[in-house]
Scaffold this motif. Structure first.
Motif, PDB file in Angstrom:
ATOM      1  N   VAL A  80       0.839  -1.201   0.000  1.00  0.00           N
ATOM      2  CA  VAL A  80       0.000   0.000   0.000  1.00  0.00           C
ATOM      3  C   VAL A  80       0.872   1.248   0.000  1.00  0.00           C
ATOM      4  O   VAL A  80       0.607   2.212  -0.727  1.00  0.00           O
ATOM      5  CB  VAL A  80      -0.968  -0.023   1.205  1.00  0.00           C
ATOM      6  CG1 VAL A  80      -1.662   1.324   1.362  1.00  0.00           C
ATOM      7  CG2 VAL A  80      -1.995  -1.131   1.043  1.00  0.00           C
ATOM      8  N   ALA A  81       1.935   1.237   0.795  1.00  0.00           N
ATOM      9  CA  ALA A  81       2.845   2.386   0.835  1.00  0.00           C
ATOM     10  C   ALA A  81       3.521   2.613  -0.510  1.00  0.00           C
ATOM     11  O   ALA A  81       3.875   3.748  -0.853  1.00  0.00           O
ATOM     12  CB  ALA A  81       3.893   2.188   1.923  1.00  0.00           C
ATOM     13  N   ALA A  82       3.688   1.533  -1.287  1.00  0.00           N
ATOM     14  CA  ALA A  82       4.291   1.643  -2.616  1.00  0.00           C
ATOM     15  C   ALA A  82       3.295   2.118  -3.667  1.00  0.00           C
ATOM     16  O   ALA A  82       3.661   2.280  -4.837  1.00  0.00           O
ATOM     17  CB  ALA A  82       4.880   0.301  -3.030  1.00  0.00           C
ATOM     18  N   GLY A  83       2.042   2.319  -3.275  1.00  0.00           N
ATOM     19  CA  GLY A  83       1.027   2.793  -4.207  1.00  0.00           C
ATOM     20  C   GLY A  83       0.249   1.701  -4.887  1.00  0.00           C
ATOM     21  O   GLY A  83      -0.500   1.968  -5.847  1.00  0.00           O
ATOM     22  N   ALA A  84       0.379   0.465  -4.415  1.00  0.00           N
ATOM     23  CA  ALA A  84      -0.334  -0.659  -5.021  1.00  0.00           C
ATOM     24  C   ALA A  84      -1.741  -0.783  -4.451  1.00  0.00           C
ATOM     25  O   ALA A  84      -2.066  -0.231  -3.389  1.00  0.00           O
ATOM     26  CB  ALA A  84       0.436  -1.957  -4.788  1.00  0.00           C
ATOM     27  N   ARG A  85      -2.576  -1.525  -5.172  1.00  0.00           N
ATOM     28  CA  ARG A  85      -3.912  -1.883  -4.716  1.00  0.00           C
ATOM     29  C   ARG A  85      -3.863  -3.338  -4.275  1.00  0.00           C
ATOM     30  O   ARG A  85      -3.379  -4.195  -5.024  1.00  0.00           O
ATOM     31  CB  ARG A  85      -4.925  -1.678  -5.837  1.00  0.00           C
ATOM     32  CG  ARG A  85      -4.909  -0.274  -6.395  1.00  0.00           C
ATOM     33  CD  ARG A  85      -5.791  -0.141  -7.612  1.00  0.00           C
ATOM     34  NE  ARG A  85      -7.208  -0.194  -7.258  1.00  0.00           N
ATOM     35  CZ  ARG A  85      -8.202  -0.143  -8.154  1.00  0.00           C
ATOM     36  NH1 ARG A  85      -7.927  -0.088  -9.455  1.00  0.00           N
ATOM     37  NH2 ARG A  85      -9.460  -0.183  -7.750  1.00  0.00           N
ATOM     38  N   VAL A  86      -4.338  -3.635  -3.073  1.00  0.00           N
ATOM     39  CA  VAL A  86      -4.070  -4.930  -2.446  1.00  0.00           C
ATOM     40  C   VAL A  86      -5.344  -5.727  -2.235  1.00  0.00           C
ATOM     41  O   VAL A  86      -6.358  -5.200  -1.757  1.00  0.00           O
ATOM     42  CB  VAL A  86      -3.340  -4.740  -1.102  1.00  0.00           C
ATOM     43  CG1 VAL A  86      -3.160  -6.078  -0.381  1.00  0.00           C
ATOM     44  CG2 VAL A  86      -1.969  -4.079  -1.322  1.00  0.00           C
ATOM     45  N   VAL A  87      -5.268  -7.008  -2.596  1.00  0.00           N
ATOM     46  CA  VAL A  87      -6.277  -8.003  -2.234  1.00  0.00           C
ATOM     47  C   VAL A  87      -5.645  -8.916  -1.192  1.00  0.00           C
ATOM     48  O   VAL A  87      -4.617  -9.551  -1.455  1.00  0.00           O
ATOM     49  CB  VAL A  87      -6.719  -8.832  -3.451  1.00  0.00           C
ATOM     50  CG1 VAL A  87      -7.764  -9.866  -3.020  1.00  0.00           C
ATOM     51  CG2 VAL A  87      -7.262  -7.940  -4.550  1.00  0.00           C
TER      52      VAL A  87
END
Length: 342
Positions: free
Chosen positions: A186-193
């Motif tokens: 999330v901190a890297a800007g990703a969207r997480v499942v």
């Protein structure tokens, strides 16, 4: 010193008085202020690691103060506050010369190759190669998680998978490593499942930024593919089980990257890796094993800046007398349990 000891694999975990260690040449002894209770310690107790010799003291995820310094140590003094990666590199082999200390050919690991940190003191090798200085404002319980789970997740997400902003990341298994991976992604800007069979673990994953949460008991690859519009760019098995490994690979879109973080001891069964999909989709299957001490400044800088919050994952602080019960119950409660002094 007092230490948690087991004398048979899977047998009683008892706090005993045992001899305190002396520093080896080039090594130090650290007075342990905090040590995490990790699934890898559970594997050691179960007899899944061939390096463990009985009787044994587990523990590899630690923070504390240098208490004694061996001959030849140049950069550390008694009183220094430190942590250490769980892989203690030799500093002399070809892998170490290339900076890849986490796969050192002559590595030692506290809690596996020798007695570990669920004790008042622990011996660590090659101090000038492996110790990491701790900022004064980082409390020991938080710092302990940087020795294994959080640092392992950070390297897997940031340095091995090289997650980019906007990518979909699936995290299979939301224990300490998985929750850390959620936060780092999330901190890297990703969207997480986030995927797990525990509703409590999924709630913690959502609290740390996961956009979607999935019950791991269903058709996980199909669900991930639907939520992400074609599959994850990056998928991580943070648990280490045959089912989660296979689900992770099957959850990827074409040219996706699978990263195996969780241990897969042969005693628990081999995963059926779908190599047909690896070929057809041009997938990458990657391994990630800890993080070298010399790469910690980037992680510590992000923690200092508030971009990463390992302290949010420390859900229980326990005395040494409760460490055995916590180790036996690994996986039952979400978050990271840390044994602290006092």
């Amino acid at each position: 010193m007092r230490a948690l000891v087991f004398e048979t694999f899977g047998g009683p975990l008892t706090v005993q008085d045992v001899p305190a260690p002396d520093p080896a040449p080039g090594g130090v002894v650290v007075e342990v202020a905090a040590t995490g209770v990790c699934r890898s310690d559970w594997h050691a107790w179960q007899g899944h690691d061939p390096d463990v010799v009985l009787p044994h003291v587990p523990g590899h995820e630690l923070a504390g103060t240098v208490a004694a310094v061996g001959a030849g140590v140049r950069h550390w003094r008694v009183g220094d506050r430190v942590t250490v990666p769980f892989v203690n590199a030799c500093g002399r082999c070809a892998q170490c010369a290339a900076g890849e200390h986490q796969v050192c050919a002559r590595q030692t690991q506290p809690g596996f190759t020798h007695w570990g940190s669920m004790a008042e003191y622990v011996a660590l090798d090659a101090a000038d190669v492996n110790l990491v200085a701790l900022p004064e404002d980082l409390d020991p319980a938080t710092a302990a998680s940087l020795g294994c789970r959080f640092a392992t997740a950070f390297r897997a997400v940031a340095q091995v998978a090289r997650v980019r902003p906007g990518e979909w990341v699936a995290v299979h298994g939301c224990g300490g490593v998985g929750l850390s991976a959620v936060q780092v992604a999330v901190a890297a800007g990703a969207r997480v499942v986030a995927v797990d069979v525990s509703a409590a673990a999924l709630r913690l994953a959502a609290a740390n930024g996961a956009e979607h949460t999935l019950d791991g008991g269903g058709d996980v690859p199909a669900a991930v593919t639907g939520l992400t519009g074609g599959g994850a760019h990056v998928s991580l098995d943070a648990l280490g089980a045959a089912a989660t490994c296979e689900n992770s690979i099957r959850s990827l879109r074409p040219r996706g990257r699978h990263v195996q973080i969780g241990l897969l001891p042969p005693a628990q069964g081999r995963p059926a890796v779908p190599m047909d999909l690896v070929i057809a989709r041009e997938l990458q299957v990657l391994g990630s094993h800890g993080m070298a001490a010399h790469t910690y400044p980037e992680l510590l800088g992000l923690v200092a800046a508030g971009r990463l919050r390992p302290q949010a994952l420390v859900t229980r602080r326990l005395p040494l007398d409760e460490a055995g019960a916590a180790l036996a119950a690994v996986g039952r409660d979400p978050g990271i349990a840390v044994v602290t002094r006092g």
